[in-house]
Design a protein around this motif. Structure first.
Motif, PDB file in Angstrom:
ATOM      1  N   THR A  11       0.753  -1.202   0.014  1.00  0.00           N
ATOM      2  CA  THR A  11      -0.029  -0.073  -0.038  1.00  0.00           C
ATOM      3  C   THR A  11       0.691   1.304  -0.062  1.00  0.00           C
ATOM      4  O   THR A  11       0.378   2.275  -0.593  1.00  0.00           O
ATOM      5  CB  THR A  11      -0.935  -0.042   1.201  1.00  0.00           C
ATOM      6  N   ILE A  15      -3.642   0.899  10.730  1.00  0.00           N
ATOM      7  CA  ILE A  15      -4.382   1.768   9.985  1.00  0.00           C
ATOM      8  C   ILE A  15      -3.823   2.894   9.959  1.00  0.00           C
ATOM      9  O   ILE A  15      -3.588   3.692  10.849  1.00  0.00           O
ATOM     10  CB  ILE A  15      -5.817   1.878  10.581  1.00  0.00           C
ATOM     11  N   PRO A  16      -3.501   3.335   8.788  1.00  0.00           N
ATOM     12  CA  PRO A  16      -2.611   4.619   8.147  1.00  0.00           C
ATOM     13  C   PRO A  16      -3.831   5.632   8.429  1.00  0.00           C
ATOM     14  O   PRO A  16      -4.971   5.444   7.692  1.00  0.00           O
ATOM     15  CB  PRO A  16      -2.366   4.331   7.011  1.00  0.00           C
ATOM     16  N   ASN A  17      -3.645   6.812   8.870  1.00  0.00           N
ATOM     17  CA  ASN A  17      -4.492   7.996   9.282  1.00  0.00           C
ATOM     18  C   ASN A  17      -4.204   9.156   8.452  1.00  0.00           C
ATOM     19  O   ASN A  17      -3.145   9.807   8.706  1.00  0.00           O
ATOM     20  CB  ASN A  17      -4.776   8.246  10.859  1.00  0.00           C
ATOM     21  N   PHE A  18      -4.921   9.515   7.463  1.00  0.00           N
ATOM     22  CA  PHE A  18      -4.762  10.481   6.347  1.00  0.00           C
ATOM     23  C   PHE A  18      -5.777  11.765   6.697  1.00  0.00           C
ATOM     24  O   PHE A  18      -6.116  12.364   5.839  1.00  0.00           O
ATOM     25  CB  PHE A  18      -4.432   9.848   5.051  1.00  0.00           C
ATOM     26  N   LEU A  19      -6.603  11.733   7.798  1.00  0.00           N
ATOM     27  CA  LEU A  19      -7.554  12.676   7.907  1.00  0.00           C
ATOM     28  C   LEU A  19      -6.740  13.973   8.054  1.00  0.00           C
ATOM     29  O   LEU A  19      -5.634  14.056   8.913  1.00  0.00           O
ATOM     30  CB  LEU A  19      -8.107  12.484   9.116  1.00  0.00           C
ATOM     31  N   LEU A  73      -8.738  -1.984  -1.665  1.00  0.00           N
ATOM     32  CA  LEU A  73      -8.361  -0.885  -0.599  1.00  0.00           C
ATOM     33  C   LEU A  73      -9.882  -0.278  -0.338  1.00  0.00           C
ATOM     34  O   LEU A  73     -10.801  -0.094  -0.984  1.00  0.00           O
ATOM     35  CB  LEU A  73      -7.669   0.175  -1.189  1.00  0.00           C
ATOM     36  N   CYS A  88     -12.863   1.186   9.218  1.00  0.00           N
ATOM     37  CA  CYS A  88     -11.419   0.608   8.609  1.00  0.00           C
ATOM     38  C   CYS A  88     -11.169  -0.660   9.227  1.00  0.00           C
ATOM     39  O   CYS A  88     -11.057  -1.797   8.365  1.00  0.00           O
ATOM     40  CB  CYS A  88     -10.403   1.564   8.790  1.00  0.00           C
ATOM     41  N   ALA A  89     -11.179  -0.640  10.514  1.00  0.00           N
ATOM     42  CA  ALA A  89     -10.912  -2.072  10.948  1.00  0.00           C
ATOM     43  C   ALA A  89     -12.007  -3.015  10.846  1.00  0.00           C
ATOM     44  O   ALA A  89     -11.505  -4.370  10.656  1.00  0.00           O
ATOM     45  CB  ALA A  89     -10.786  -1.726  12.765  1.00  0.00           C
ATOM     46  N   LEU A 138      -5.817  -6.863   0.500  1.00  0.00           N
ATOM     47  CA  LEU A 138      -7.029  -6.220   1.023  1.00  0.00           C
ATOM     48  C   LEU A 138      -6.198  -5.131   2.013  1.00  0.00           C
ATOM     49  O   LEU A 138      -5.655  -5.646   3.205  1.00  0.00           O
ATOM     50  CB  LEU A 138      -8.153  -6.743   1.555  1.00  0.00           C
ATOM     51  N   ASP A 139      -6.300  -3.727   1.812  1.00  0.00           N
ATOM     52  CA  ASP A 139      -5.904  -2.912   2.736  1.00  0.00           C
ATOM     53  C   ASP A 139      -6.965  -1.787   3.067  1.00  0.00           C
ATOM     54  O   ASP A 139      -7.846  -1.580   2.461  1.00  0.00           O
ATOM     55  CB  ASP A 139      -4.510  -2.260   2.574  1.00  0.00           C
ATOM     56  N   THR A 140      -6.702  -0.930   4.152  1.00  0.00           N
ATOM     57  CA  THR A 140      -7.578  -0.171   4.467  1.00  0.00           C
ATOM     58  C   THR A 140      -7.032   1.061   4.887  1.00  0.00           C
ATOM     59  O   THR A 140      -5.781   1.184   5.320  1.00  0.00           O
ATOM     60  CB  THR A 140      -8.293  -0.472   5.751  1.00  0.00           C
ATOM     61  N   ILE A 141      -7.491   2.382   4.463  1.00  0.00           N
ATOM     62  CA  ILE A 141      -6.919   3.559   4.784  1.00  0.00           C
ATOM     63  C   ILE A 141      -7.883   4.641   5.429  1.00  0.00           C
ATOM     64  O   ILE A 141      -8.937   4.694   4.915  1.00  0.00           O
ATOM     65  CB  ILE A 141      -6.300   4.357   3.438  1.00  0.00           C
ATOM     66  N   LYS A 142      -7.480   5.212   6.585  1.00  0.00           N
ATOM     67  CA  LYS A 142      -8.403   6.178   7.265  1.00  0.00           C
ATOM     68  C   LYS A 142      -8.132   7.533   6.606  1.00  0.00           C
ATOM     69  O   LYS A 142      -7.016   8.199   6.713  1.00  0.00           O
ATOM     70  CB  LYS A 142      -8.107   6.166   8.806  1.00  0.00           C
ATOM     71  N   CYS A 143      -9.304   7.964   5.985  1.00  0.00           N
ATOM     72  CA  CYS A 143      -9.021   9.113   5.040  1.00  0.00           C
ATOM     73  C   CYS A 143     -10.517   9.765   4.627  1.00  0.00           C
ATOM     74  O   CYS A 143     -11.461   9.096   4.629  1.00  0.00           O
ATOM     75  CB  CYS A 143      -8.238   9.127   4.003  1.00  0.00           C
TER      76      CYS A 143
END
Lengths: 129, 249
Positions: free
Chosen positions: A5, A119-123, B84, B93-94, B113-118
């Motif tokens: 990713t 979890i990467p945080n991009f907020l 994603l 996300c989790a 599969l991956d997740t992004i908080k945005c």
């Protein structure tokens, strides 16, 4: 956050849009785990096409891995036994390696994004939206 | 018919799969063959487009993640695409990762599969998305909750934050279109040249007008689009539709 990713994310702040230093992000103070997954040589051979190899090398370096070939392997036949070790190494790195905690620094604006519980945080904070 | 993926979550903290979610799943099932042909053409010489060998599939506002797991399992396949999920809500996300695990036969089954908080597609590189799926907050409301403010305001207790996060999955501001327009206005730089977006609308979003306005705005940027309605369902007084957006070369 899987290693793979890291090849698709850059600093989302708009003033960094055109900066070559906003990708890849610089990974610091990272904790890693390996999550075991079945080896799929065809998948790896097929994704090589779309990988930015320099970014893979840079992030691997950030995480302490300097053993990658300096140029992107081309036309890798997943059925050829000679390629098995290469594809296994890529599998371990790209698919099985997870960053569970850590920091992602933008080389352009210096903003730090955090990875927590994988979890990467991009907020973005309000003043940067 | 494909089964709905299993899920297990606390629905005080995220949006529970509802009629709109099932509309997206049914759309995917109905157009499955078109999607497979689009992303994995059998004879690349005879088609006018050559898609990425391994498409990147992104679901915005994933919630439980059942849509992405459904695509992975039943539509494009676990070993043929990169998946994603994004959400502004950590818990979603989790949960999207957990849902994926619940639907595997063995924990080690292959899948990327991956997740992004945005917000929306956040940090994703320009033009890297090959399949974008968005079941947006489409309900007309006075305002869209301010996600940035609410997750940083430590004065609020968790219950209030959870309520707002669940609201955020639903409330779309004026015409229910505020969040969707933020995406549409940048769709040209989000999708790859062979990318496709599937977006859900309700009748009050006035999708026909939105599509015309979208095409006009994009024409000013020099990008032509093919947009078509691929699914419609009347659910009580509500009418839900799914629209397919692709660049027209």
């Amino acid at each position: 956050m899987k290693f793979l990713t890291t090849n698709f994310v850059r600093c989302p702040i708009s003033k960094c849009d055109n900066s070559l230093k906003a990708f890849p992000l610089q990974y610091k103070n990272c904790e890693l785990i390996q999550e075991e997954l079945e080896f799929n040589p065809e998948f790896l051979a097929n994704i090589l096409d779309r990988l930015n190899w320099e970014a893979i090398i840079a992030v691997a370096g950030d995480l302490g891995n300097d053993s990658l070939p300096p140029t992107k392997p081309e036309n890798v036949d997943p059925k050829d036994p000679e390629n098995e070790q290469l594809l296994k190494d890529l599998h371990t790195l790209l698919i099985e390696t997870q960053i569970t905690e850590g920091e992602m620094h933008c080389g352009e604006c210096g903003h730090i994004y955090y990875i927590k519980s994988s979890i990467p945080n991009f907020l973005l904070p309000p003043h940067l939206v | 018919m494909f089964a709905t993926p299993l899920y297990d979550a606390d629905f005080e903290k995220l949006y529970e799969p509802s009629e709109d979610t099932y509309v997206v799943l049914d759309t995917l099932e109905e157009i499955r063959q078109d999607l497979v042909n689009w992303y994995f053409p059998v004879n690349t010489r005879s088609t006018t487009h050559s898609p990425n060998k391994v498409p990147i599939c992104v679901e915005i506002g994933t919630g439980t993640g059942i849509i992405t797991t459904f695509i992975q399992k039943n539509i494009l396949g676990p070993d043929r695409a990169i998946y994603l999920t994004t959400d502004v809500n950590d818990y979603a996300c989790a949960t999207s990762i957990k849902t994926n695990g619940l639907n595997k036969k063995k924990p080690t089954d292959f899948g990327m599969l991956d997740t992004i908080k945005c917000d929306l597609v956040g940090p994703l590189a320009r033009k890297c998305v090959d399949l974008l799926v968005f079941n947006p907050p489409y309900v007309p409301s006075e305002e869209v909750p301010d996600i940035v403010k609410l997750t940083q305001d430590k004065k609020d207790d968790d219950d209030k934050i959870n309520d707002l996060l669940v609201d955020l999955a639903l409330c779309g501001g004026a015409d229910g279109m505020e969040t969707t327009w933020r995406l549409l206005d940048n769709l040209d730089s989000i999708l790859s040249d062979t990318g496709m977006a599937l977006i859900l609308f309700c009748a009050r979003n006035k999708p026909e007008q939105v599509v015309e306005q979208f095409k006009q705005k994009m024409r000013l940027k020099g990008v032509e689009w093919k947009v078509e309605r691929v699914f419609i369902r009347k659910a009580g007084w509500e009418e839900l539709t799914v629209w397919k957006f692709v660049k027209d070369w």
